[in-house]
Design a protein around this motif. Structure first.
Motif, short mmCIF file in Angstrom:
data_model
loop_
_atom_site.label_atom_id
_atom_site.label_comp_id
_atom_site.label_asym_id
_atom_site.label_seq_id
_atom_site.Cartn_x
_atom_site.Cartn_y
_atom_site.Cartn_z
N ILE A 104 31.27 -72.54 -61.15
CA ILE A 104 30.57 -72.13 -62.37
C ILE A 104 31.11 -72.93 -63.55
CG2 ILE A 104 30.13 -70.23 -63.96
CD1 ILE A 104 28.56 -69.97 -61.43
N ASN A 105 30.22 -73.62 -64.26
CA ASN A 105 30.62 -74.52 -65.33
C ASN A 105 30.42 -73.95 -66.73
OD1 ASN A 105 27.87 -74.67 -65.76
ND2 ASN A 105 27.64 -76.71 -64.84
N LYS A 106 30.18 -72.66 -66.83
CA LYS A 106 30.00 -72.05 -68.15
C LYS A 106 30.75 -70.72 -68.20
CE LYS A 106 26.74 -69.33 -69.23
NZ LYS A 106 25.49 -68.74 -69.73
N GLU A 107 31.07 -70.30 -69.39
CA GLU A 107 31.76 -69.02 -69.55
C GLU A 107 30.74 -67.89 -69.46
OE1 GLU A 107 34.60 -66.66 -72.77
OE2 GLU A 107 34.12 -68.79 -73.05
N LEU A 108 31.01 -66.94 -68.60
CA LEU A 108 30.10 -65.83 -68.41
C LEU A 108 30.24 -64.83 -69.55
CD1 LEU A 108 30.49 -65.07 -64.57
CD2 LEU A 108 28.82 -66.56 -65.67
N TYR A 109 29.12 -64.19 -69.89
CA TYR A 109 29.20 -63.04 -70.79
C TYR A 109 29.97 -61.92 -70.10
CZ TYR A 109 25.65 -65.06 -73.91
OH TYR A 109 24.98 -65.86 -74.80
N THR A 110 30.48 -61.01 -70.90
CA THR A 110 31.28 -59.92 -70.34
C THR A 110 30.50 -59.14 -69.29
OG1 THR A 110 32.51 -59.69 -72.41
CG2 THR A 110 32.55 -57.81 -70.90
N HIS A 111 29.24 -58.80 -69.59
CA HIS A 111 28.45 -58.02 -68.63
C HIS A 111 28.17 -58.82 -67.36
CE1 HIS A 111 25.06 -60.31 -70.35
NE2 HIS A 111 24.42 -60.02 -69.24
N GLN A 112 28.07 -60.17 -67.48
CA GLN A 112 27.84 -60.99 -66.30
C GLN A 112 29.08 -61.05 -65.42
OE1 GLN A 112 26.57 -64.61 -68.21
NE2 GLN A 112 24.41 -63.98 -68.31
N TYR A 113 30.24 -61.11 -66.05
CA TYR A 113 31.49 -61.08 -65.29
C TYR A 113 31.63 -59.74 -64.57
CZ TYR A 113 36.44 -61.14 -64.11
OH TYR A 113 37.63 -61.08 -63.43
N GLU A 114 31.29 -58.64 -65.27
CA GLU A 114 31.36 -57.32 -64.65
C GLU A 114 30.36 -57.21 -63.51
OE1 GLU A 114 30.60 -54.84 -67.98
OE2 GLU A 114 32.66 -54.91 -68.75
N GLY A 115 29.18 -57.83 -63.67
CA GLY A 115 28.20 -57.82 -62.58
C GLY A 115 28.69 -58.58 -61.37
N LEU A 116 29.36 -59.70 -61.60
CA LEU A 116 29.94 -60.46 -60.50
C LEU A 116 31.00 -59.63 -59.77
CD1 LEU A 116 30.53 -63.01 -58.83
CD2 LEU A 116 31.98 -63.80 -60.73
N ALA A 117 31.86 -58.98 -60.54
CA ALA A 117 32.90 -58.14 -59.93
C ALA A 117 32.29 -57.00 -59.13
CB ALA A 117 33.82 -57.60 -61.02
N TRP A 118 31.20 -56.43 -59.64
CA TRP A 118 30.49 -55.36 -58.92
C TRP A 118 29.96 -55.86 -57.58
CZ3 TRP A 118 25.01 -55.26 -58.21
CH2 TRP A 118 24.50 -54.07 -57.72
N LEU A 119 29.38 -57.04 -57.56
CA LEU A 119 28.87 -57.62 -56.31
C LEU A 119 30.02 -57.93 -55.35
CD1 LEU A 119 26.15 -60.05 -57.73
CD2 LEU A 119 25.74 -58.06 -56.27
N GLN A 120 31.12 -58.49 -55.89
CA GLN A 120 32.27 -58.79 -55.03
C GLN A 120 32.83 -57.52 -54.40
OE1 GLN A 120 34.53 -60.67 -58.12
NE2 GLN A 120 33.96 -62.75 -57.50
N SER A 121 32.83 -56.43 -55.15
CA SER A 121 33.34 -55.16 -54.61
C SER A 121 32.47 -54.68 -53.45
CB SER A 121 33.38 -54.09 -55.72
OG SER A 121 34.28 -54.46 -56.74
N HIS A 122 31.16 -54.79 -53.60
CA HIS A 122 30.27 -54.42 -52.49
C HIS A 122 30.58 -55.23 -51.24
CE1 HIS A 122 27.39 -51.44 -53.88
NE2 HIS A 122 27.27 -52.06 -55.05
#
Length: 957
Positions: free
Chosen positions: A467-485
């Motif tokens: 990933i070549n851009k900084e994610l918004y906070t909610h996008q980072y949280e969404g990624l973490a949510w998917l990783q947890s699943h």
């Protein structure tokens, strides 16, 4: 003071030419037309229609400052429209149409006479386009007379031997004939039906027959899209089927008794040639066509018709939508899917099992052993002329269609009358195997499939290096949510973020993270499959290229276009190898449905279903195929998890996480019964999917709570009392609509009338929209006050209104009121995609900050897919029935990239006799409640029949 100018015109055989002449006789450029008070040779006028034609690219403005308009655009006007342009008044004639022989005979032609209102023929006249001259008088021919005269000329120019062309032309002409037209008897008795679309029907013996259809025009004022209709009466349709089977190939034209003629469009004829070929094939091959009609059409006609043309020419109706059972076999419609395991010869489950059977008039619950009794009751009622019967407390329509559907349930799977009892040939066996598709385990009536949680895989979090851009906070949280699943071993999840929050980049980051897991030897390497609507395929490629470094996700195979042809030429084994060797595969829902055998042999790492509402119907073939593909994880993406009914959510989650919401039968009883207990249960359902589990099965965030750096959004509701004229018109509708609540169609018409009057209180005159008209409309007066304030700040606004007529009225008025250098830009369904981009780009660039500008848009045509952040004011001049559509419109301005606070305005017209029950106020309250409820709990945002009935009662009581 506003400049004055006169509109003038001339014409030839091709164009009507208009120009605007200023006081100094200089010609005015069209960008300045809206700034002038227009006159004609007979008084005040308006050029709003001409400006609209130019904006919609239906008229050409040449270097001589003249607008070239085609004659048919003038014929589309009415009397007032002619007056506004200073054109001759409408021709006071009707028409007489005769043929000099039988229409099917070579050399026959039409003759046309124009008649006075007293029936006398007009002896001599000269016509040039829409203008007709008789002596010193000139008139304008309006439609349908103009189009009829043009059509007759076209007919007479068709070669004598081209009978198909002649029949098609007469079919078009007959639709144009006004009621007062005089037509000779031979033409009156002839009925010509043109069909460009068809569906398939079949008998108990699996003989295939085409059912001709015609696509009805979409009315933007209606709340439902019309279904295709059958142009032939039942007896004529059956006669056509018999004729169709008689010939060796599909003909362009068929003659049916009673002087009926059927004309097939070229694409329909090509597809029906395939149907005719299959009528003579073995039962296995005929079943194959019924199982996968579009796939077979594409195989046979791929070089002649595009995928889009095949999708349009064949309509898969409700009779050909399947439910699901276990195993690999032939796909059948839902009524044929109750196959009991181990009972090879039976269509139906045990006799004491209750079925939910979709019949005409609704779904009927009946035990298998009662089907024969129900058929008998319906047949007796039908013979005695009864419309319906009562059976087990249910009212059931006594129609041929319902009787035949119930009869088909009693047939056995292997009794094929007239078929040979010999064993199938090797060729038939091979063909039957080619048509086998996955038949999934069914969670409809009872919970049959709920897989266990997989073993834990994955060990670390964080944003992948790709990933070549900084994610918004909610996008980072969404990624973490998917990783947890993924890490806890869940089967899948539903990412239902609001539009514009970046579901695509969250998904790409998740996929890149899984690839990192593979490189760390944590997970086995498996390809990814992304299924998306055709229009979003390029977006996935672009997003991956923009946001991922290096080679991105790796080798991409495009399973669409030429990619399908390449794969189709390979053996099944090589197809599996081709897809397995790719790192990620892009395809469409239609390709997945039609080429399912290419996908089910691949072990997929992740399957992504973008715009997953495409599989919201739990009994459709595309849904069944989507649920049949194996993967480590299924990710569903949508901004509207509940579109029309709660069942949408069940179908989506039954794909992403089978069994999570139980069976559809239990789900329906618990949540969709409409009782108070159901409403309480829906609140619990929202909590279950949004908060239950670790992590929750669904993640849904709205922009307001997710983007801390986006400006604020303010909603302003303004009310204003109707003028006397508007209130009187409103009052008349109330009187005329009394007692219509029992008639749904009349009720909707009354609501539409009320909706219209609440915007425009009186017809607009010849001169176009004036200050006086604004005073007569409470909503328009409020809108102008709002725009005055916006203009004083030098900011930009979007005005959403679906009526094209109102859009045209507003453009010159607003240009004059605010002295705009060019007319306000307009985007509706008539404006092409290329033109839309130019309009948006021009509006976005504009003259920089501090310059007032506005744009007029249609909610449905321009409510999605556009970024217009130059505007920070949004006015909903008219309201849509679904608040989600309004929110999408607002999101054109309120999205990432907006630098200023966004203000949303809702002007409401209030009825002085009964303010609390004003239509605008009632509709606003309904939409506000639907919006709040749909965000708080999972309920459809679209207004239901019950909502509309309530709106009617609140307004007309």
């Amino acid at each position: 003071m506003m400049s004055k100018a006169r509109v003038k015109f001339s014409y030839d055989n091709e164009y009507v030419v208009f120009w605007l002449e200023g006081v100094d006789s200089a010609l005015v450029h069209i960008d300045q037309w809206g700034l002038h008070a227009v006159t004609t040779s007979s008084g005040v006028g308006s050029v709003q229609y001409l400006i609209s034609l130019y904006e919609e690219e239906k008229a050409e403005f040449n270097n001589e400052n003249r607008l070239l308009v085609h004659h048919e655009s003038i014929a589309d006007l009415d009397t007032v429209g002619l007056q506004r342009l200073g054109l001759p008044e409408p021709a006071p004639y009707r028409m007489e149409l005769k043929s000099d022989g039988i229409l099917s005979a070579r050399g026959s032609s039409f003759s046309v006479s124009l008649l006075n209102t007293d029936g006398r023929k007009i002896p001599r006249f000269i016509r040039r386009g829409v203008f007709i001259k008789r002596g010193s008088e000139t008139f304008t021919l309006l439609d349908p007379i103009y189009s009829l005269l043009e059509g007759v000329e076209c007919f007479n120019q068709i070669a004598p031997g081209d009978l198909d062309g002649r029949f098609e032309q007469w079919a078009d002409l007959k639709e144009l004939l006004p009621e007062d037209a005089i037509v000779d008897d031979q033409l009156k008795t002839m009925t010509i039906v043109r069909s460009d679309t068809f569906s398939l029907d079949y008998s108990a013996e699996h003989q295939i027959n085409p059912v001709l259809l015609s696509r009805n025009k979409i009315d933007p004022d209606r709340m439902e899209e019309p279904e295709p209709s059958e142009p032939l009466p039942p007896e004529k349709q059956r006669e056509f089927e018999s004729k169709f089977h008689t010939y060796q190939d599909a003909n362009p034209r068929y003659t049916v008794s009673g002087n009926w003629y059927v004309i097939l469009g070229k694409s329909a004829q090509k597809a029906l040639s395939v149907v005719r070929e299959y009528q003579d094939k073995s039962i296995q091959e005929r079943r194959g066509l019924l199982d996968n009609p579009r796939g077979i059409f594409k195989d046979h006609l791929g070089d002649e018709l595009s995928d889009e043309e095949i999708e349009l020419v064949f309509e898969e109706t409700q009779e050909y939508i399947s439910s699901r059972v276990a195993g690999l076999g032939e796909w059948h419609p839902k009524l044929c899917a109750y196959v009991a395991k181990g009972a090879d010869n039976q269509w139906l489950p045990p006799e004491d099992q209750e079925l939910n059977i979709p019949l005409q008039g609704g779904v009927v619950q009946v035990e298998v052993k009662q089907i024969a009794d129900l058929i008998g009751a319906l047949e007796a009622a039908h013979e005695s002329g009864q419309v319906e019967v009562s059976f087990n407390g249910q009212t059931i329509t006594a129609s041929d269609e319902n009787i035949e559907k119930l009869r088909s349930l009693g047939k056995t799977k292997k009794t094929d009358k007239g078929e040979s009892t010999e064993a199938p040939s090797e060729q038939e066996k091979e063909h039957a195997l080619e048509n086998l598709v996955p038949i999934i385990i069914d969670n409809l009536e009872e919970l049959g499939y709920a897989p266990e949680v997989k073993e834990v895989s994955g060990a670390f979090r964080g944003v992948p290096a790709l990933i070549n851009k900084e994610l918004y906070t909610h996008q980072y949280e969404g990624l973490a949510w998917l990783q947890s699943h993924w890490i806890v071993g869940h089967q899948g999840a539903l990412l239902a973020d609001d539009m514009g929050l970046g579901k695509t980049i969250q998904t790409l980051a998740f996929l890149a993270w899984i690839q990192e897991q593979h490189k760390e030897y944590v997970v086995k390497r498996k390809p990814f499959l992304i299924v998306a609507p055709t229009g979003l395929l390029r977006n996935w490629e672009d997003e991956a290229e923009d946001h991922l470094d290096g080679d991105g996700l790796g080798i991409l195979y495009k399973m669409f276009g030429s990619g399908i042809k390449k794969a189709s030429r390979l053996s099944h084994r090589d197809q599996i190898k081709l897809l397995t060797e790719a790192d990620w595969v892009l395809t469409t829902y239609e390709t997945m449905r039609d080429k399912i055998n290419m996908f089910i042999g691949v072990e997929w790492g992740v399957i992504v279903f973008d715009e997953v509402q495409k599989i919201k119907n739990p009994t459709s073939r595309v849904t069944e195929m989507a649920k049949s593909i194996d993967s480590e994880f299924m990710l569903a993406l949508t901004g509207t998890p509940v579109e029309n009914r709660l069942q949408d959510l069940w179908s989506i989650l039954d794909t992403a996480s089978p069994g999570y919401l139980g069976s559809l039968s239990d789900f329906h009883k618990r949540y969709e019964g409409g009782t108070e207990e159901c409403q309480d249960a829906i609140v619990e359902l929202s909590s279950k999917v949004l908060e239950g589990g670790s992590p929750p099965i669904m993640l849904r965030r709205m922009k307001e709570g997710s983007l801390s750096d986006i400006p604020k959004k303010y909603e302003h509701t303004y009310e204003f009392m109707m003028s006397d004229i508007q209130a009187e018109a409103y009052r008349e509708i109330i009187k005329s609509a009394s007692g219509l609540s029992e008639n749904k169609m009349k009720m909707l018409e009354a609501l539409q009338s009320m909706r219209s009057i609440s915007l425009l209180g009186a017809p607009v005159g010849v001169e176009g929209l004036t200050d006086q008209d604004i005073k007569h409309s409470a909503r328009l007066l409020l809108t102008m006050n709002i725009l005055d304030e916006i203009a004083s700040k030098g900011e930009k606004a979007l005005i959403f209104v679906e009526s094209r007529a109102v859009q045209e009225l507003l453009i010159p008025y607003l240009q004059q009121r605010y002295n705009l250098p060019i007319p306000p830009r307009k985007i509706n369904g008539k404006v092409s995609g290329v033109k839309r981009k130019l309009l948006v780009d021009g509006f976005q660039d504009g003259d920089g900050d501090g310059q007032f500008d506005l744009m007029i848009l249609s909610p449905k045509a321009a409510g999605v897919g556009l970024t217009i952040t130059a505007a920070n004011h949004v006015i909903h001049l008219t309201r849509w029935w679904n608040p989600a559509v309004e929110d999408q419109c607002t999101d054109r301005a309120y999205r990432i990239g907006q630098k200023r606070d966004v203000h949303v305005y809702l002007p409401l017209a209030i009825y002085p006799d009964n303010p609390e029950h004003s239509f605008d106020r009632n509709l606003h309250q309904l939409l506000d409640n639907k919006r709040s409820l749909s965000r708080a709990v999972l309920v459809p945002a679209v207004a239901s029949n019950q909502d509309l009935s309530g709106l009617y009662e609140d307004t007309f009581s």
